[in-house]
Design a protein around this motif. Sequence first.
Motif, PDB file in Angstrom:
ATOM      1  N   LEU A  12       0.922  -1.353   0.066  1.00  0.00           N
ATOM      2  CA  LEU A  12       0.038  -0.012   0.062  1.00  0.00           C
ATOM      3  C   LEU A  12       0.859   1.154   0.059  1.00  0.00           C
ATOM      4  O   LEU A  12       0.615   2.135  -0.637  1.00  0.00           O
ATOM      5  N   ARG A  13       1.955   1.289   0.736  1.00  0.00           N
ATOM      6  CA  ARG A  13       2.861   2.342   0.877  1.00  0.00           C
ATOM      7  C   ARG A  13       4.387   2.097   0.644  1.00  0.00           C
ATOM      8  O   ARG A  13       4.799   1.755   1.586  1.00  0.00           O
ATOM      9  N   PRO A  14       4.543   2.012  -0.599  1.00  0.00           N
ATOM     10  CA  PRO A  14       6.035   1.527  -1.073  1.00  0.00           C
ATOM     11  C   PRO A  14       7.047   2.371  -0.311  1.00  0.00           C
ATOM     12  O   PRO A  14       8.291   2.037  -0.160  1.00  0.00           O
ATOM     13  N   ASP A  15       6.577   3.654  -0.201  1.00  0.00           N
ATOM     14  CA  ASP A  15       7.765   4.668   0.386  1.00  0.00           C
ATOM     15  C   ASP A  15       8.369   4.011   1.810  1.00  0.00           C
ATOM     16  O   ASP A  15       9.257   4.491   2.549  1.00  0.00           O
ATOM     17  N   PHE A  16       7.374   3.252   2.797  1.00  0.00           N
ATOM     18  CA  PHE A  16       7.530   2.905   4.069  1.00  0.00           C
ATOM     19  C   PHE A  16       9.183   2.340   3.903  1.00  0.00           C
ATOM     20  O   PHE A  16       9.849   2.315   4.486  1.00  0.00           O
ATOM     21  N   GLU A  17       9.082   1.088   2.965  1.00  0.00           N
ATOM     22  CA  GLU A  17      10.648   0.342   2.870  1.00  0.00           C
ATOM     23  C   GLU A  17      11.506   1.316   2.327  1.00  0.00           C
ATOM     24  O   GLU A  17      12.613   1.054   3.035  1.00  0.00           O
ATOM     25  N   ALA A  18      11.367   2.244   1.415  1.00  0.00           N
ATOM     26  CA  ALA A  18      12.462   2.944   1.087  1.00  0.00           C
ATOM     27  C   ALA A  18      12.710   3.937   2.403  1.00  0.00           C
ATOM     28  O   ALA A  18      13.963   4.217   2.385  1.00  0.00           O
ATOM     29  N   GLU A  21      15.018   1.915   4.906  1.00  0.00           N
ATOM     30  CA  GLU A  21      16.294   1.638   4.473  1.00  0.00           C
ATOM     31  C   GLU A  21      17.280   2.745   4.887  1.00  0.00           C
ATOM     32  O   GLU A  21      18.549   2.387   5.113  1.00  0.00           O
ATOM     33  N   TRP A  22      16.660   3.953   5.398  1.00  0.00           N
ATOM     34  CA  TRP A  22      17.650   5.158   5.479  1.00  0.00           C
ATOM     35  C   TRP A  22      17.808   5.125   7.087  1.00  0.00           C
ATOM     36  O   TRP A  22      18.535   6.021   7.657  1.00  0.00           O
ATOM     37  N   ILE A  23      16.918   4.379   8.096  1.00  0.00           N
ATOM     38  CA  ILE A  23      16.742   4.624   9.538  1.00  0.00           C
ATOM     39  C   ILE A  23      17.763   3.736  10.070  1.00  0.00           C
ATOM     40  O   ILE A  23      17.823   2.376  10.019  1.00  0.00           O
ATOM     41  N   LYS A  24      18.532   4.063  10.996  1.00  0.00           N
ATOM     42  CA  LYS A  24      19.566   3.181  11.855  1.00  0.00           C
ATOM     43  C   LYS A  24      18.635   2.604  12.933  1.00  0.00           C
ATOM     44  O   LYS A  24      17.803   3.281  13.372  1.00  0.00           O
ATOM     45  N   PRO A  25      19.051   1.449  13.190  1.00  0.00           N
ATOM     46  CA  PRO A  25      18.062   0.832  14.135  1.00  0.00           C
ATOM     47  C   PRO A  25      18.272   1.295  15.718  1.00  0.00           C
ATOM     48  O   PRO A  25      19.455   1.784  15.897  1.00  0.00           O
ATOM     49  N   GLY A  26      17.190   1.644  16.059  1.00  0.00           N
ATOM     50  CA  GLY A  26      17.176   2.097  17.712  1.00  0.00           C
ATOM     51  C   GLY A  26      17.072   3.571  17.600  1.00  0.00           C
ATOM     52  O   GLY A  26      17.202   4.293  18.585  1.00  0.00           O
ATOM     53  N   GLU A 163      14.663  20.426  -4.871  1.00  0.00           N
ATOM     54  CA  GLU A 163      16.375  20.614  -4.912  1.00  0.00           C
ATOM     55  C   GLU A 163      16.539  22.119  -4.441  1.00  0.00           C
ATOM     56  O   GLU A 163      17.544  22.450  -3.810  1.00  0.00           O
ATOM     57  N   ALA A 164      15.814  22.904  -5.224  1.00  0.00           N
ATOM     58  CA  ALA A 164      16.167  24.413  -5.146  1.00  0.00           C
ATOM     59  C   ALA A 164      15.612  24.966  -3.568  1.00  0.00           C
ATOM     60  O   ALA A 164      16.161  25.876  -3.196  1.00  0.00           O
ATOM     61  N   LEU A 165      14.836  24.430  -3.112  1.00  0.00           N
ATOM     62  CA  LEU A 165      14.149  24.560  -1.929  1.00  0.00           C
ATOM     63  C   LEU A 165      15.034  24.170  -0.962  1.00  0.00           C
ATOM     64  O   LEU A 165      15.456  25.062   0.105  1.00  0.00           O
ATOM     65  N   CYS A 166      15.745  23.023  -0.994  1.00  0.00           N
ATOM     66  CA  CYS A 166      16.675  22.617  -0.055  1.00  0.00           C
ATOM     67  C   CYS A 166      17.974  23.739  -0.125  1.00  0.00           C
ATOM     68  O   CYS A 166      18.594  24.007   0.898  1.00  0.00           O
ATOM     69  N   GLN A 167      18.402  24.208  -1.153  1.00  0.00           N
ATOM     70  CA  GLN A 167      19.319  25.056  -1.511  1.00  0.00           C
ATOM     71  C   GLN A 167      19.125  26.284  -0.865  1.00  0.00           C
ATOM     72  O   GLN A 167      19.926  26.902   0.090  1.00  0.00           O
ATOM     73  N   GLN A 168      17.871  26.762  -0.929  1.00  0.00           N
ATOM     74  CA  GLN A 168      17.190  28.034  -0.467  1.00  0.00           C
ATOM     75  C   GLN A 168      17.335  27.906   1.587  1.00  0.00           C
ATOM     76  O   GLN A 168      17.505  28.972   1.771  1.00  0.00           O
ATOM     77  N   CYS A 169      17.135  26.837   1.879  1.00  0.00           N
ATOM     78  CA  CYS A 169      16.993  26.293   3.158  1.00  0.00           C
ATOM     79  C   CYS A 169      18.502  26.057   3.819  1.00  0.00           C
ATOM     80  O   CYS A 169      18.313  25.550   5.011  1.00  0.00           O
ATOM     81  N   ASN A 170      19.257  26.064   3.101  1.00  0.00           N
ATOM     82  CA  ASN A 170      20.552  25.759   3.761  1.00  0.00           C
ATOM     83  C   ASN A 170      20.747  24.286   4.011  1.00  0.00           C
ATOM     84  O   ASN A 170      21.223  23.960   5.012  1.00  0.00           O
ATOM     85  N   ALA A 171      19.783  23.224   3.351  1.00  0.00           N
ATOM     86  CA  ALA A 171      19.960  21.989   3.493  1.00  0.00           C
ATOM     87  C   ALA A 171      20.879  21.209   2.377  1.00  0.00           C
ATOM     88  O   ALA A 171      20.799  21.504   1.397  1.00  0.00           O
ATOM     89  N   ARG A 172      21.825  20.394   3.184  1.00  0.00           N
ATOM     90  CA  ARG A 172      22.597  19.510   2.113  1.00  0.00           C
ATOM     91  C   ARG A 172      22.000  18.108   1.850  1.00  0.00           C
ATOM     92  O   ARG A 172      21.734  17.380   2.828  1.00  0.00           O
ATOM     93  N   ILE A 173      21.577  17.973   0.597  1.00  0.00           N
ATOM     94  CA  ILE A 173      21.006  16.518   0.248  1.00  0.00           C
ATOM     95  C   ILE A 173      22.024  15.633   0.451  1.00  0.00           C
ATOM     96  O   ILE A 173      23.213  15.507  -0.196  1.00  0.00           O
ATOM     97  N   LEU A 174      21.760  14.321   1.158  1.00  0.00           N
ATOM     98  CA  LEU A 174      22.642  13.196   1.375  1.00  0.00           C
ATOM     99  C   LEU A 174      22.506  12.119   0.282  1.00  0.00           C
ATOM    100  O   LEU A 174      23.183  11.509  -0.049  1.00  0.00           O
ATOM    101  N   GLU A 175      21.149  11.787   0.135  1.00  0.00           N
ATOM    102  CA  GLU A 175      20.517  10.813  -0.738  1.00  0.00           C
ATOM    103  C   GLU A 175      19.178  11.310  -1.380  1.00  0.00           C
ATOM    104  O   GLU A 175      18.595  11.990  -0.668  1.00  0.00           O
ATOM    105  N   ARG A 176      19.061  10.871  -2.729  1.00  0.00           N
ATOM    106  CA  ARG A 176      17.739  10.990  -3.410  1.00  0.00           C
ATOM    107  C   ARG A 176      17.606   9.551  -4.051  1.00  0.00           C
ATOM    108  O   ARG A 176      18.308   8.934  -4.538  1.00  0.00           O
ATOM    109  N   ARG A 177      16.200   9.234  -3.856  1.00  0.00           N
ATOM    110  CA  ARG A 177      15.767   7.868  -4.449  1.00  0.00           C
ATOM    111  C   ARG A 177      14.439   8.465  -5.039  1.00  0.00           C
ATOM    112  O   ARG A 177      13.580   9.322  -4.687  1.00  0.00           O
ATOM    113  N   PHE A 197      11.984  10.561  -2.790  1.00  0.00           N
ATOM    114  CA  PHE A 197      12.532  10.392  -1.573  1.00  0.00           C
ATOM    115  C   PHE A 197      13.817  11.392  -1.230  1.00  0.00           C
ATOM    116  O   PHE A 197      14.829  11.044  -2.158  1.00  0.00           O
ATOM    117  N   TYR A 198      14.008  11.944  -0.376  1.00  0.00           N
ATOM    118  CA  TYR A 198      15.383  12.790   0.028  1.00  0.00           C
ATOM    119  C   TYR A 198      15.537  12.642   1.272  1.00  0.00           C
ATOM    120  O   TYR A 198      14.782  12.861   2.355  1.00  0.00           O
TER     121      TYR A 198
END
Length: 204
Positions: A12-18, A21-26, A163-177, A197-198
Amino acid sequence: MSDTTMTSAIALRPDFEAIAEWIKPGAKILDLGCGDGSLLRYLRDTRNVFGYGVEIDDDKLLKCFANGINVIQNDLESGLSSFESDSFDYVILSQTLQAMRHTEGIIQEMLRVGKEGIVSFPNFGYWKNRMQVISGHMPISKELPYHWYDTPNIHLCTLGDFEALCQQCNARILERRVMNNNCPVHFLPNLMGVLAFYRFERRM
């Protein structure tokens, strides 16, 4: 959560698994606009996380309680002032960004209270959406199921816009899917991708 229930949640929500995968246990998680708490429950069962959800809808709050999720009733548009800076390992905004009025503000608040932010959203630049616009209509799809007159989505965007918004908000993109029908998209992602997904952090 049983294996059958978990498989159903992913379908139902394939974004859950994606996202998982970025979340460290605990890890300590804050899920903004958490709905019925399904994502937090999924992360709790697959990554052993501890976290809170933020939700404003009364019916969804009751579902969170039924799912055993810690939830706080709050309007995201008013900010995250009840949370201290760097309180969480990850702050997640899953398929809610397009419904936010103060988009820049919520990204900045995510960067303040979390070490990393994770955002997923439907890509308005997907070629089928573009074709519907060219034909003279606002897009309707599984990811954008509303008509123009009843949609909660007020700030639709493309990959390039975010991605332009991230630049404006001083956010560094680590990964994109980028995904289409639960499959990763590598070729022309802004044209062929349905969901984006960012993972990002504050730029030092």
